[in-house]
Design a protein around this motif. Structure first.
Motif, PDB file in Angstrom:
ATOM      1  N   ILE A  42       0.886  -1.164   0.000  1.00  0.00           N
ATOM      2  CA  ILE A  42       0.000   0.000   0.000  1.00  0.00           C
ATOM      3  C   ILE A  42       0.921   1.210   0.000  1.00  0.00           C
ATOM      4  O   ILE A  42       1.697   1.407   0.939  1.00  0.00           O
ATOM      5  CB  ILE A  42      -0.917   0.005   1.225  1.00  0.00           C
ATOM      6  N   VAL A  43       0.869   1.991  -1.052  1.00  0.00           N
ATOM      7  CA  VAL A  43       1.775   3.128  -1.215  1.00  0.00           C
ATOM      8  C   VAL A  43       1.035   4.426  -0.901  1.00  0.00           C
ATOM      9  O   VAL A  43      -0.034   4.693  -1.460  1.00  0.00           O
ATOM     10  CB  VAL A  43       2.342   3.176  -2.647  1.00  0.00           C
ATOM     11  N   ILE A  44       1.598   5.205   0.009  1.00  0.00           N
ATOM     12  CA  ILE A  44       0.982   6.462   0.429  1.00  0.00           C
ATOM     13  C   ILE A  44       1.999   7.591   0.240  1.00  0.00           C
ATOM     14  O   ILE A  44       2.952   7.702   1.023  1.00  0.00           O
ATOM     15  CB  ILE A  44       0.537   6.403   1.901  1.00  0.00           C
ATOM     16  N   PRO A  45       1.853   8.425  -0.789  1.00  0.00           N
ATOM     17  CA  PRO A  45       2.781   9.558  -0.971  1.00  0.00           C
ATOM     18  C   PRO A  45       2.738  10.501   0.237  1.00  0.00           C
ATOM     19  O   PRO A  45       1.665  10.747   0.806  1.00  0.00           O
ATOM     20  CB  PRO A  45       2.251  10.250  -2.235  1.00  0.00           C
ATOM     21  N   TYR A  46       3.898  10.998   0.625  1.00  0.00           N
ATOM     22  CA  TYR A  46       3.942  11.934   1.751  1.00  0.00           C
ATOM     23  C   TYR A  46       3.027  13.135   1.509  1.00  0.00           C
ATOM     24  O   TYR A  46       2.427  13.673   2.455  1.00  0.00           O
ATOM     25  CB  TYR A  46       5.374  12.436   1.977  1.00  0.00           C
ATOM     26  N   SER A  47       2.936  13.545   0.242  1.00  0.00           N
ATOM     27  CA  SER A  47       2.143  14.729  -0.084  1.00  0.00           C
ATOM     28  C   SER A  47       0.659  14.535   0.209  1.00  0.00           C
ATOM     29  O   SER A  47      -0.091  15.514   0.315  1.00  0.00           O
ATOM     30  CB  SER A  47       2.336  15.103  -1.557  1.00  0.00           C
ATOM     31  N   ASP A  48       0.215  13.265   0.343  1.00  0.00           N
ATOM     32  CA  ASP A  48      -1.195  12.984   0.633  1.00  0.00           C
ATOM     33  C   ASP A  48      -1.502  12.967   2.133  1.00  0.00           C
ATOM     34  O   ASP A  48      -2.668  12.998   2.528  1.00  0.00           O
ATOM     35  CB  ASP A  48      -1.605  11.623   0.047  1.00  0.00           C
ATOM     36  N   ILE A  49      -0.468  12.880   2.963  1.00  0.00           N
ATOM     37  CA  ILE A  49      -0.665  12.727   4.407  1.00  0.00           C
ATOM     38  C   ILE A  49      -0.722  14.103   5.062  1.00  0.00           C
ATOM     39  O   ILE A  49       0.194  14.917   4.895  1.00  0.00           O
ATOM     40  CB  ILE A  49       0.482  11.904   5.032  1.00  0.00           C
ATOM     41  N   PRO A  50      -1.776  14.381   5.796  1.00  0.00           N
ATOM     42  CA  PRO A  50      -1.876  15.698   6.452  1.00  0.00           C
ATOM     43  C   PRO A  50      -0.661  15.998   7.327  1.00  0.00           C
ATOM     44  O   PRO A  50      -0.214  15.141   8.089  1.00  0.00           O
ATOM     45  CB  PRO A  50      -3.140  15.554   7.316  1.00  0.00           C
ATOM     46  N   HIS A  51      -0.097  17.199   7.147  1.00  0.00           N
ATOM     47  CA  HIS A  51       0.978  17.742   7.989  1.00  0.00           C
ATOM     48  C   HIS A  51       2.327  17.045   7.788  1.00  0.00           C
ATOM     49  O   HIS A  51       3.276  17.358   8.510  1.00  0.00           O
ATOM     50  CB  HIS A  51       0.588  17.694   9.479  1.00  0.00           C
ATOM     51  N   PHE A  52       2.420  16.116   6.841  1.00  0.00           N
ATOM     52  CA  PHE A  52       3.706  15.468   6.568  1.00  0.00           C
ATOM     53  C   PHE A  52       4.577  16.409   5.745  1.00  0.00           C
ATOM     54  O   PHE A  52       4.101  17.040   4.792  1.00  0.00           O
ATOM     55  CB  PHE A  52       3.490  14.176   5.768  1.00  0.00           C
ATOM     56  N   PRO A  53       5.870  16.500   6.071  1.00  0.00           N
ATOM     57  CA  PRO A  53       6.796  17.225   5.183  1.00  0.00           C
ATOM     58  C   PRO A  53       6.983  16.435   3.882  1.00  0.00           C
ATOM     59  O   PRO A  53       6.467  15.330   3.732  1.00  0.00           O
ATOM     60  CB  PRO A  53       8.100  17.268   5.992  1.00  0.00           C
ATOM     61  N   GLU A  54       7.735  16.993   2.960  1.00  0.00           N
ATOM     62  CA  GLU A  54       8.064  16.283   1.723  1.00  0.00           C
ATOM     63  C   GLU A  54       9.571  16.219   1.579  1.00  0.00           C
ATOM     64  O   GLU A  54      10.270  17.185   1.838  1.00  0.00           O
ATOM     65  CB  GLU A  54       7.436  16.980   0.516  1.00  0.00           C
ATOM     66  N   SER A  55      10.065  15.042   1.163  1.00  0.00           N
ATOM     67  CA  SER A  55      11.508  14.848   1.005  1.00  0.00           C
ATOM     68  C   SER A  55      11.992  15.566  -0.243  1.00  0.00           C
ATOM     69  O   SER A  55      11.356  15.515  -1.303  1.00  0.00           O
ATOM     70  CB  SER A  55      11.818  13.351   0.911  1.00  0.00           C
ATOM     71  N   THR A  56      13.137  16.239  -0.126  1.00  0.00           N
ATOM     72  CA  THR A  56      13.663  17.026  -1.248  1.00  0.00           C
ATOM     73  C   THR A  56      15.012  16.513  -1.745  1.00  0.00           C
ATOM     74  O   THR A  56      15.639  17.146  -2.586  1.00  0.00           O
ATOM     75  CB  THR A  56      13.835  18.502  -0.827  1.00  0.00           C
ATOM     76  N   VAL A  57      15.459  15.352  -1.245  1.00  0.00           N
ATOM     77  CA  VAL A  57      16.818  14.881  -1.513  1.00  0.00           C
ATOM     78  C   VAL A  57      16.809  13.748  -2.531  1.00  0.00           C
ATOM     79  O   VAL A  57      15.970  12.840  -2.467  1.00  0.00           O
ATOM     80  CB  VAL A  57      17.490  14.405  -0.206  1.00  0.00           C
ATOM     81  N   ALA A  58      17.757  13.769  -3.469  1.00  0.00           N
ATOM     82  CA  ALA A  58      17.887  12.695  -4.454  1.00  0.00           C
ATOM     83  C   ALA A  58      18.122  11.366  -3.741  1.00  0.00           C
ATOM     84  O   ALA A  58      18.887  11.291  -2.780  1.00  0.00           O
ATOM     85  CB  ALA A  58      19.055  12.985  -5.394  1.00  0.00           C
TER      86      ALA A  58
END
Length: 273
Positions: A42-58
């Motif tokens: 079950i894949v849940i993008p961070y961008s879909d989770i309330p208040h979750f930051p988003e990873s910016t690193v390669a």
């Protein structure tokens, strides 16, 4: 810690899950491949989770993956958050709070690290026996919520000794040679200078990186048992007299991919919870 934000995030994740995960995984630079081994994911993008930051690193995909791995229900972070990205310590460690609320009791934290111990080689896997917080900050600074953990948590066994012994036995069984040592957490994003590496060695460090320490502090505050594994992706500055790059980190983690996958999957298959 904002309890409302925590509950909103964990409630969202819970609604996506079919079963309660028992083991949390935090996968560092180039090590997210373990998440691809999870069955019925079950894949849940961070961008879909309330208040979750988003990873910016390669090398950090930026998603949670939940499912079955070696017969255990797990939830994995494919990509973590770093203090150097501009996030607060509370944001960096927010996913650990969410995983605790999901029911996680054990967590395996992985990272790519620079080797300070000159007996190490790029590609070695190191079990973390202890850490030194050299970040100049602590995720527990501020008002303490007693429901989340004690005001003054004990870190004398930050990395679970039973889990370390167990991981050593797993390495012997599958024929992989591993190292053990102390991890030092720096803020980054610069790599250390040769003089700083000499200082960190004098401190008693064996490897250095830009993550892990905040997540482990919060894990222990929350009563989660921790196993830490570093992939020695390069030797720290001044040892081999060559420039350090993130590309080298990614190349090394790719080279040791099979050993890493075999080792961690072996640990998970029979980890005593």
């Amino acid at each position: 810690m904002n309890r409302t934000e925590l509950l909103e995030a964990s409630s969202y994740v819970k609604r996506q899950l079919k079963e309660t995960p028992k083991i949390g995984l935090i996968l560092g630079s180039g090590l997210g491949v373990l998440g691809d081994e999870i069955e019925e994911p079950i894949v849940i993008p961070y961008s879909d989770i309330p208040h979750f930051p988003e990873s910016t690193v390669a090398g950090h995909k930026g998603q949670l993956i939940a499912g079955n791995l070696e017969g255990k229900q797990v939830i994995a972070m494919q990509g973590r958050f770093h203090y150097y990205e501009g996030y607060s310590m509370e944001q960096v460690t927010f996913p650990v709070r969410v995983m605790k609320d999901l029911g996680i009791e054990s967590i395996i934290v992985t990272n790519a690290a620079g080797g300070i111990n000159e007996s190490f080689n790029p590609g070695d896997l190191m079990l973390i026996t202890d850490h030194i917080n050299n970040m100049g900050n602590n995720p527990l600074i501020g008002k303490n919520d007693e429901e989340l953990g004690p005001r003054f948590p004990d870190l004398s066994q930050s990395y679970d000794r039973e889990y370390i012994r167990y991981a050593e036995e797993c390495a012997k069984e599958i024929g992989i040679q591993i190292q053990k040592g102390v991890y030092i957490g720096n803020t980054g994003p610069t790599y250390e200078t040769p003089a700083e590496v000499r200082m960190l060695r004098a401190f008693g460090g064996d490897a250095v990186g830009m993550s892990t320490v905040p997540e482990v502090i919060v894990s222990r505050h929350a009563g989660i048992r921790v196993l830490g594994i570093s992939c020695i992706s390069n030797m720290a500055a001044g040892i081999l007299d060559q420039p350090l790059t993130h590309h080298e980190v990614m190349e090394t983690t790719e080279r040791v991919r099979e050993n890493f996958l075999t080792f961690v999957k072996k640990i998970i298959s029979t980890l005593p919870l």
